[in-house]
Design a protein around this motif. Structure first.
Motif, PDB file in Angstrom:
ATOM      1  N   SER A 281       0.514  -0.644  -0.058  1.00  0.00           N
ATOM      2  CA  SER A 281      -0.150  -0.144  -0.318  1.00  0.00           C
ATOM      3  C   SER A 281       0.895   0.677  -0.064  1.00  0.00           C
ATOM      4  O   SER A 281       1.638   1.158   0.437  1.00  0.00           O
ATOM      5  CB  SER A 281      -0.794  -0.215   1.054  1.00  0.00           C
ATOM      6  N   ALA A 282       0.882   1.803  -0.892  1.00  0.00           N
ATOM      7  CA  ALA A 282       1.305   3.436  -0.838  1.00  0.00           C
ATOM      8  C   ALA A 282       0.742   4.550  -0.032  1.00  0.00           C
ATOM      9  O   ALA A 282      -0.786   4.766   0.005  1.00  0.00           O
ATOM     10  CB  ALA A 282       1.371   3.722  -2.436  1.00  0.00           C
ATOM     11  N   CYS A 335      -3.934   8.576   1.325  1.00  0.00           N
ATOM     12  CA  CYS A 335      -3.874   7.545   0.777  1.00  0.00           C
ATOM     13  C   CYS A 335      -3.287   7.398  -0.274  1.00  0.00           C
ATOM     14  O   CYS A 335      -4.131   8.709  -1.128  1.00  0.00           O
ATOM     15  CB  CYS A 335      -5.182   6.306   0.657  1.00  0.00           C
ATOM     16  N   TRP A 338      -2.560   2.867  -6.380  1.00  0.00           N
ATOM     17  CA  TRP A 338      -2.060   2.682  -7.303  1.00  0.00           C
ATOM     18  C   TRP A 338      -1.626   3.299  -8.522  1.00  0.00           C
ATOM     19  O   TRP A 338      -0.267   3.183  -9.667  1.00  0.00           O
ATOM     20  CB  TRP A 338      -1.353   1.095  -7.215  1.00  0.00           C
ATOM     21  N   LEU A 341       0.185   6.224  -8.681  1.00  0.00           N
ATOM     22  CA  LEU A 341       2.299   6.968  -8.276  1.00  0.00           C
ATOM     23  C   LEU A 341       2.224   7.304  -9.422  1.00  0.00           C
ATOM     24  O   LEU A 341       3.285   7.978  -8.747  1.00  0.00           O
ATOM     25  CB  LEU A 341       2.314   4.831  -8.256  1.00  0.00           C
ATOM     26  N   SER A 371       6.759  10.225   1.641  1.00  0.00           N
ATOM     27  CA  SER A 371       5.903   8.986   0.161  1.00  0.00           C
ATOM     28  C   SER A 371       6.447   7.858   0.753  1.00  0.00           C
ATOM     29  O   SER A 371       7.839   7.742   0.490  1.00  0.00           O
ATOM     30  CB  SER A 371       5.841  10.172  -0.900  1.00  0.00           C
ATOM     31  N   TYR A 372       5.715   7.447   0.401  1.00  0.00           N
ATOM     32  CA  TYR A 372       5.851   5.463   0.580  1.00  0.00           C
ATOM     33  C   TYR A 372       5.285   4.552   0.140  1.00  0.00           C
ATOM     34  O   TYR A 372       3.566   4.655  -0.435  1.00  0.00           O
ATOM     35  CB  TYR A 372       5.666   5.465   2.331  1.00  0.00           C
ATOM     36  N   SER A 373       5.832   3.888  -1.142  1.00  0.00           N
ATOM     37  CA  SER A 373       5.340   2.761  -2.108  1.00  0.00           C
ATOM     38  C   SER A 373       6.495   2.133  -2.251  1.00  0.00           C
ATOM     39  O   SER A 373       7.739   2.387  -1.866  1.00  0.00           O
ATOM     40  CB  SER A 373       5.108   3.909  -3.238  1.00  0.00           C
ATOM     41  N   PRO A 377       6.614   0.372   1.670  1.00  0.00           N
ATOM     42  CA  PRO A 377       5.167   1.700   1.249  1.00  0.00           C
ATOM     43  C   PRO A 377       4.844   1.698   2.983  1.00  0.00           C
ATOM     44  O   PRO A 377       5.986   1.647   3.955  1.00  0.00           O
ATOM     45  CB  PRO A 377       4.780  -0.067   0.644  1.00  0.00           C
ATOM     46  N   SER A 382      -0.672  -5.040   1.633  1.00  0.00           N
ATOM     47  CA  SER A 382      -1.937  -3.904   2.336  1.00  0.00           C
ATOM     48  C   SER A 382      -3.036  -5.038   2.622  1.00  0.00           C
ATOM     49  O   SER A 382      -2.975  -6.502   2.491  1.00  0.00           O
ATOM     50  CB  SER A 382      -2.615  -3.468   0.511  1.00  0.00           C
TER      51      SER A 382
ATOM     52  N   VAL B   8      11.718   6.304  -2.938  1.00  0.00           N
ATOM     53  CA  VAL B   8      10.476   6.974  -3.350  1.00  0.00           C
ATOM     54  C   VAL B   8       9.958   8.477  -2.086  1.00  0.00           C
ATOM     55  O   VAL B   8       8.677   8.482  -2.221  1.00  0.00           O
ATOM     56  CB  VAL B   8       9.572   5.221  -2.499  1.00  0.00           C
TER      57      VAL B   8
END
Lengths: 434, 53
Positions: A281-282, A335, A338, A341, A371-373, A377, A382, B8
């Motif tokens: 999850s991002a 959130c 996807w 992104l 940010s995280y992905s 992530p 997820s 990222v």
């Protein structure tokens, strides 16, 4: 028994502490110079920001993580947030944004905004879903089938976005109802004093006082497999470390790159195919500084009428030491779907304009946007898709946010997963946890 | 220092930069204040920071 742990994130450290308590020898290997993974503090302009998590434990002192920490002898103090959550709603009934003003309602009163018919339906549904939780479909499907109300979907999206960094359409309804069940069981969120690092520091104390070793700046380059059993690891200095159990805190996919996956067996192929489908999850976290409080309590402010921001917390209302004297630290989470992104900067701009509306007339400064992905992530698996802690190899276990326990939000899910893995490991040795 | 595509945007590097020479928005940017001390490289969880050639 000698245990080798890959990664010093929360899952790795919890596992290490559990096994040391059970009398085993443990070495933790961490690639970075710091411990704690995405659950520790980083200092920025005098503020205690975090490497990932929002200085919050979803189920507070009595939840899975709080309970496990106490069992391990951690003396971190987790203070329950009160109120648990408020919801920002537009002041005009037909408005769908905050530009004409807003009011905050208590989370427990969210049912009051429904029509009379839906209020009755909701009362029935609350009881029936506890007895017969839905087995199929997403949370969004469940909302549109049972409540047909824009408000219901907005609340579901805001809650899933905040707690899981997912849209309601991407979370199985069964997982959400398991989470709701856990909210009845364990109650609401809490702030660990000292933030995420407050937890990590006490765990490191437990580990070192039990004779465990943590090796920072020490990357694991390979897991040694012999006769379908994990028997050791190799670090990037070429040194071999032998052990009876290898626990990896870096997720199923990243772990699979550390062993020769060509040892093709049917189990192995099945496993590799299933973990390839995992989607991390991002999300984006926007950290704000202000002189006056922006929220005024340490629970979450859910923002179901914002374009992107799902929820915001202001941890300095419980622990002022997380900001310089006279300042507040507020963190907003959104959130990122996807498919968005590849336009992350536009997503961040939408989040920033949401904040300008949510905190209209207030004075604040944006400290840092994180940010995280992908491989770093929000969650490696997820929520609702987590595989078990096991792998096709005997003695190789996965913990952390890539193998959370069912119905566990974020770090509480990690604690549930660790518990399951440790139970299994100790069972093999005829030992038990608790 | 150069930021690769692997970044990222987690901002961990910015917190360890002694010169406040890193700006982050979806991805990290190294500004002219960088003194090439390489501290950020060690703290990047994505190994996304490389030395400029």
């Amino acid at each position: 028994m000698r245990v080798l742990v890959i990664g010093s994130g929360l899952g790795g450290l919890l596992s290490a502490a559990c096994l040391l308590r059970a009398g085993h020898e443990v070495d933790v290997f961490e690639r970075l110079p710091i411990t704690g993974g995405r659950f520790t503090n980083i200092e920025y302009k005098g503020f205690q920001l975090s490497t990932g998590a929002l200085h919050m434990i979803p189920h507070g002192p009595t939840g899975p993580l709080g309970t496990l920490l106490r069992y391990l002898g951690s003396d971190v103090q987790i203070v329950r947030a009160d109120p648990m959550a408020t919801i920002r709603t537009p002041i005009e009934k037909d408005s769908t944004d905050y530009t004409h003003g807003f009011q905050d309602i208590d989370f427990h009163d969210f049912g009051k905004r429904f029509s009379l018919l839906n209020k009755i339906k909701l009362t029935v549904l609350i009881t029936t879903t506890r007895i017969f939780p839905p087995k199929k479909g997403s949370m969004a499907d469940w909302c549109s089938k049972n409540l047909k109300d824009d408000w219901a979907l907005r609340i579901a999206d805001s809650f899933c976005g905040w707690a899981l960094s997912l849209r309601a359409k991407d979370v199985p309804a069964a997982e959400v109802f398991e989470i709701i069940e856990n909210m009845y069981r364990y109650s609401g969120s809490g702030i660990p004093l000292g933030g995420c690092k407050g937890v990590i520091d006490t765990l490191i104390d437990v580990i070192t006082s039990c004779g465990g070793k943590i090796h920072t700046s020490s990357e694991v380059s390979r897991i040694i497999i012999e006769d379908k059993k994990a028997v050791g690891i190799v670090t990037d200095d070429g040194k071999e470390h032998r052990g009876d159990i290898v626990i990896s805190d870096i997720g199923h996919i990243e772990t699979s790159r550390l062993y020769d996956a060509n040892m093709a067996t049917e189990d192995m192929e099945k496993y590799l195919t299933s973990i390839k489908e995992l989607k991390p999850s991002a999300g984006v976290k926007i950290c704000l500084s202000s002189n006056e409080p922006l929220i005024g309590h340490a629970g979450v402010l859910l923002t179901p009428y914002a374009r992107r921001i799902n929820g915001i917390n202001e941890v300095t209302n419980i622990d002022p030491s997380l900001a310089p004297p006279g300042k507040h630290l507020t963190m907003a989470h959104q959130c990122v779907e996807w498919e968005n992104l590849n336009r992350l900067k536009d997503e961040i701009d939408l989040g920033l304009s949401d904040l300008a509306e949510i905190f209209a007339g207030k004075d604040y400064e944006v400290l840092l946007i994180q940010s995280y992905s992908g491989e770093w992530p929000v969650n490696r698996a997820s929520s609702g898709t987590d595989p078990t802690n096991k792998t096709p190899f005997e003695g190789l276990y996965i913990v952390g946010d890539g193998a959370k326990g069912k119905g566990g939000i974020e770090v509480d899910g990690i604690a549930l997963g660790v518990r399951n893995a440790i139970k299994d490991i100790l069972n093999q040795k005829n030992q038990s946890i608790d | 220092m150069e930021i690769s595509k692997r970044c990222v945007g987690c901002g961990q590097c910015a917190a360890f930069c002694p010169k406040e020479a890193i700006i982050v928005k979806g991805i990290a940017f190294i500004t002219a204040d960088c003194i090439q001390c390489r501290i950020c490289m060690a703290y990047c969880p994505m190994k996304a920071i490389e030395e400029s050639v």
